[in-house]
Design an enzyme around this catalytic site. Structure first.
Site, PDB file in Angstrom:
ATOM      1  N   HIS A 302       0.848  -1.188   0.000  1.00  0.00           N
ATOM      2  CA  HIS A 302       0.000   0.000   0.000  1.00  0.00           C
ATOM      3  C   HIS A 302       0.880   1.234   0.000  1.00  0.00           C
ATOM      4  O   HIS A 302       1.939   1.243   0.641  1.00  0.00           O
ATOM      5  CB  HIS A 302      -0.908   0.009   1.243  1.00  0.00           C
ATOM      6  CG  HIS A 302      -2.078   0.902   1.079  1.00  0.00           C
ATOM      7  ND1 HIS A 302      -2.013   2.243   1.355  1.00  0.00           N
ATOM      8  CD2 HIS A 302      -3.330   0.655   0.625  1.00  0.00           C
ATOM      9  CE1 HIS A 302      -3.196   2.774   1.084  1.00  0.00           C
ATOM     10  NE2 HIS A 302      -4.007   1.841   0.647  1.00  0.00           N
ATOM     11  N   ASP A 359      -7.944  -5.478  -0.049  1.00  0.00           N
ATOM     12  CA  ASP A 359      -8.416  -6.336  -1.131  1.00  0.00           C
ATOM     13  C   ASP A 359      -8.027  -7.795  -0.963  1.00  0.00           C
ATOM     14  O   ASP A 359      -8.510  -8.649  -1.707  1.00  0.00           O
ATOM     15  CB  ASP A 359      -7.861  -5.830  -2.482  1.00  0.00           C
ATOM     16  CG  ASP A 359      -8.479  -4.501  -2.867  1.00  0.00           C
ATOM     17  OD1 ASP A 359      -9.677  -4.337  -2.623  1.00  0.00           O
ATOM     18  OD2 ASP A 359      -7.765  -3.631  -3.387  1.00  0.00           O
TER      19      ASP A 359
HETATM   20  N1  CMC Z   1       4.130  -7.644  -4.758  1.00  0.00           N
HETATM   21  C1  CMC Z   1       5.470  -7.630  -4.915  1.00  0.00           C
HETATM   22  N2  CMC Z   1       6.243  -6.522  -4.759  1.00  0.00           N
HETATM   23  C2  CMC Z   1       5.595  -5.393  -4.435  1.00  0.00           C
HETATM   24  C3  CMC Z   1       4.209  -5.326  -4.253  1.00  0.00           C
HETATM   25  C4  CMC Z   1       3.465  -6.512  -4.425  1.00  0.00           C
HETATM   26  N3  CMC Z   1       2.126  -6.529  -4.265  1.00  0.00           N
HETATM   27  N4  CMC Z   1       3.851  -4.058  -3.934  1.00  0.00           N
HETATM   28  C5  CMC Z   1       4.992  -3.350  -3.916  1.00  0.00           C
HETATM   29  N5  CMC Z   1       6.045  -4.141  -4.225  1.00  0.00           N
HETATM   30  C6  CMC Z   1       7.476  -3.747  -4.259  1.00  0.00           C
HETATM   31  C7  CMC Z   1       7.804  -2.993  -5.528  1.00  0.00           C
HETATM   32  O1  CMC Z   1       8.263  -3.859  -6.536  1.00  0.00           O
HETATM   33  C8  CMC Z   1       8.858  -2.038  -5.045  1.00  0.00           C
HETATM   34  O2  CMC Z   1      10.059  -2.781  -4.913  1.00  0.00           O
HETATM   35  P1  CMC Z   1      11.487  -2.032  -5.212  1.00  0.00           P
HETATM   36  O3  CMC Z   1      11.599  -0.968  -4.151  1.00  0.00           O
HETATM   37  O4  CMC Z   1      12.498  -3.107  -5.096  1.00  0.00           O
HETATM   38  O5  CMC Z   1      11.361  -1.457  -6.604  1.00  0.00           O
HETATM   39  C9  CMC Z   1       8.429  -1.662  -3.621  1.00  0.00           C
HETATM   40  O6  CMC Z   1       7.647  -2.814  -3.175  1.00  0.00           O
HETATM   41  C10 CMC Z   1       7.563  -0.406  -3.550  1.00  0.00           C
HETATM   42  O7  CMC Z   1       6.476  -0.551  -4.444  1.00  0.00           O
HETATM   43  P2  CMC Z   1       5.823   0.620  -5.275  1.00  0.00           P
HETATM   44  O8  CMC Z   1       5.144   0.059  -6.488  1.00  0.00           O
HETATM   45  O9  CMC Z   1       6.834   1.711  -5.490  1.00  0.00           O
HETATM   46  O10 CMC Z   1       4.747   1.144  -4.237  1.00  0.00           O
HETATM   47  P3  CMC Z   1       3.544   2.111  -4.549  1.00  0.00           P
HETATM   48  O11 CMC Z   1       3.275   2.830  -3.286  1.00  0.00           O
HETATM   49  O12 CMC Z   1       3.786   2.912  -5.781  1.00  0.00           O
HETATM   50  O13 CMC Z   1       2.332   1.096  -4.907  1.00  0.00           O
HETATM   51  C11 CMC Z   1       0.595  -0.444  -4.667  1.00  0.00           C
HETATM   52  C12 CMC Z   1       1.386   0.683  -4.007  1.00  0.00           C
HETATM   53  C13 CMC Z   1      -0.652  -0.756  -3.814  1.00  0.00           C
HETATM   54  C14 CMC Z   1       0.084  -0.012  -6.055  1.00  0.00           C
HETATM   55  C15 CMC Z   1       1.501  -1.700  -4.791  1.00  0.00           C
HETATM   56  O14 CMC Z   1       1.883  -2.141  -3.509  1.00  0.00           O
HETATM   57  C16 CMC Z   1       0.834  -2.828  -5.568  1.00  0.00           C
HETATM   58  O15 CMC Z   1       0.933  -2.875  -6.797  1.00  0.00           O
HETATM   59  N6  CMC Z   1       0.128  -3.781  -4.867  1.00  0.00           N
HETATM   60  C17 CMC Z   1      -0.630  -4.805  -5.552  1.00  0.00           C
HETATM   61  C18 CMC Z   1      -1.961  -4.248  -6.027  1.00  0.00           C
HETATM   62  C19 CMC Z   1      -2.930  -4.050  -4.885  1.00  0.00           C
HETATM   63  O16 CMC Z   1      -3.102  -4.907  -4.044  1.00  0.00           O
HETATM   64  N7  CMC Z   1      -3.635  -2.897  -4.900  1.00  0.00           N
HETATM   65  C20 CMC Z   1      -4.643  -2.554  -3.893  1.00  0.00           C
HETATM   66  C21 CMC Z   1      -4.224  -1.427  -3.005  1.00  0.00           C
HETATM   67  S1  CMC Z   1      -5.250  -1.241  -1.530  1.00  0.00           S
HETATM   68  C22 CMC Z   1      -6.815  -0.849  -2.071  1.00  0.00           C
HETATM   69  C23 CMC Z   1      -6.893   0.314  -2.986  1.00  0.00           C
HETATM   70  O17 CMC Z   1      -6.260   1.349  -2.758  1.00  0.00           O
HETATM   71  O18 CMC Z   1      -7.602   0.228  -3.957  1.00  0.00           O
END
Ligand code: CMC
Length: 424
Positions: A302, A359
């Site tokens: 998140h 989720d």
């Molecule tokens: N699985 C594997 N690695 C992950 C995941 C994941 N679900 N989420 C983040 N990471 C890693 C990412 O690869 C990155 O690694 P590095 O620093 O080595 O490059 C690090 O963690 C930070 O991730 P980010 O993408 O920069 O984080 P963000 O804040 O931009 O994204 C997020 C947040 C929710 C989009 C992301 O965690 C994600 O894609 N999660 C899966 C989708 C998901 O479950 N979404 C629902 C969110 S909660 C409900 C809502 O808001 O709708």
């Protein structure tokens, strides 16, 4: 008032610091460009406060979520979704008389114009219900006039809340080829939605208390989450003075994406895939950590929570309760539990502070309730509606709102001379 100093090319500039009611600080850079000619650069807006808001407070490090000051755990345990919606939209808990009036209004505006039913006929049977929901939200503006008159604004808020559940249920009926079930005024907000979803003309339908309670909880937990992607979209669109219907239609589109509300559908599809692959969840954990793979563990991570998502905690417990009460045993729940257990012990996830989000368990509950996978994000949208409306209203009522218009750093070609087609 405290200030922050910035030194740019040897010159010092001072900016005011705004402090919120929970002591969170923000450097007010509104005058940054005028003073320095530079802009703030923050792709993805991870550090940018786009507004001041009194609706929802989150402390992502501590796993705290409060609606208008009330902890989510208390709201989830004690409130109804309609009461929560009132709180988010109007700012305080309703008295019994206020709640009765609100409930009555929500009940008597559930019908959609008969002509709107024809829209549903035009969609292909396989149309994703989120596409229908977004299109129908905007289409409401063709039937119900927009105005800045407070009574009209409020009536459109009621219409939005009341009619979206009818639209959501109709989009489901359309997708399975069954006749639409009209709303019933003797049922509760949630009871009526379940009835429109599951009743069929050939059988009498009795709502189940377990389903009503489960959906009440799910919708409350999704009701608001401050400046997430869809809510910011609602505010962004609304800042141009677009109508409530148009702004929320845009919010629904933003929610649909797999990184946002679309993740609940993706979680179940991922768990299904793992099950079909012999339940080999370790293989998928490795893929999620592999930088060369696009695979992510859906339902994990998140932007704001760097500790447990408090909503996921409540839902994990509820998943057990609902499945037991319904007598459903779902192998996907075991896979989810196993994935969570190994992820929480894994260095990759620990270092990045990746925990299950809202989720992760919601889809398992929806599935046990008999709700098809492609409707999961629609239910997220129904839950998020009061939050979107509350933010739209807060922005709309604030005379200092300016149209949202970010800047950019241009990285394209510098000036060059146009070459006519024949000379290229
Ligand atoms: N699985 C594997 N690695 C992950 C995941 C994941 N679900 N989420 C983040 N990471 C890693 C990412 O690869 C990155 O690694 P590095 O620093 O080595 O490059 C690090 O963690 C930070 O991730 P980010 O993408 O920069 O984080 P963000 O804040 O931009 O994204 C997020 C947040 C929710 C989009 C992301 O965690 C994600 O894609 N999660 C899966 C989708 C998901 O479950 N979404 C629902 C969110 S909660 C409900 C809502 O808001 O709708």
């Amino acid at each position: 008032m405290s200030t922050a100093k910035l030194i740019l090319e040897g010159q010092e500039y001072e900016f005011p610091v705004i402090v919120g009611s929970e002591n969170e600080a923000g450097i007010d850079f509104a005058s940054l460009r005028a003073k320095t000619k530079a802009i703030g650069f923050d792709p993805g807006y991870g550090n940018t406060g786009a507004c001041q808001s009194a609706i929802t407070y989150i402390d992502g490090d501590q796993g705290i979520l409060r609606y208008r000051g009330y902890p989510i755990e208390q709201v989830a345990a004690k409130a109804s979704f309609v009461e929560t919606a009132y709180l988010l939209i109007y700012g305080q808990l309703p008295t019994q008389a206020e709640l009765d009036k609100f409930q009555r209004e929500l009940t008597y505006h559930t019908l959609i114009h008969e002509d709107m039913k024809k829209f549903f006929e035009g969609y292909p049977a396989k149309a994703h219900p989120m596409a229908i929901l977004a299109a129908m939200a905007v289409s409401l503006s063709t039937y119900y006039p927009d105005s800045d008159e407070p009574d009209v604004v409020n009536l459109n808020i009621i219409r939005m809340m009341a009619k979206m559940k009818t639209i959501a249920a109709f989009s489901y009926k359309k997708s399975i080829g069954q006749p639409y079930v009209y709303p019933r005024n003797d049922l509760s907000y949630i009871g009526d939605f379940l009835h429109m979803m599951f009743a069929v003309p050939s059988e009498s339908y009795q709502n189940s208390d377990v389903l009503e309670r489960a959906l009440n909880l799910l919708l409350i937990l999704h009701a608001d989450h401050e400046q997430n992607c869809s809510t910011s979209t609602v505010r962004m669109v609304g800042s141009s003075r677009a109508s409530l219907f148009a702004s929320i239609g845009a919010g629904i589109c933003a929610l649909w994406g797999p990184l946002h509300g679309g993740a609940n559908q993706e979680v179940i599809e991922m768990l299904d895939m793992i099950q079909a692959d012999g339940g080999n969840y370790r293989k998928y954990m490795d893929m999620a950590k592999d930088k060369n793979s696009n695979f992510r563990l859906m339902g994990f991570g998140h932007r704001v929570y760097k500790n447990f998502d408090p909503r996921a905690k409540i839902l994990k417990q509820s998943a057990d309760e609902v499945l037991n009460a319904l007598g459903v045993s779902d192998p996907l729940l075991d896979i989810a539990r196993n994935l969570e257990e190994i992820a929480l012990k894994d260095d990759f996830f620990i270092q990045r502070k990746l925990y299950p989000n809202v989720d992760f368990y919601s889809g398992i509950i929806y599935r046990a309730m008999g709700i098809p996978t492609n409707m999961f994000t629609v239910l997220f949208a129904l839950g998020r509606l009061p939050g979107w409306i509350g933010h739209w209203k807060e922005m709309h009522d604030d005379p200092s709102t300016r149209i949202n218009r970010p800047r950019q750093i241009y990285t394209g070609a510098t000036e060059r001379q146009f070459v006519p087609l024949a000379e290229r």
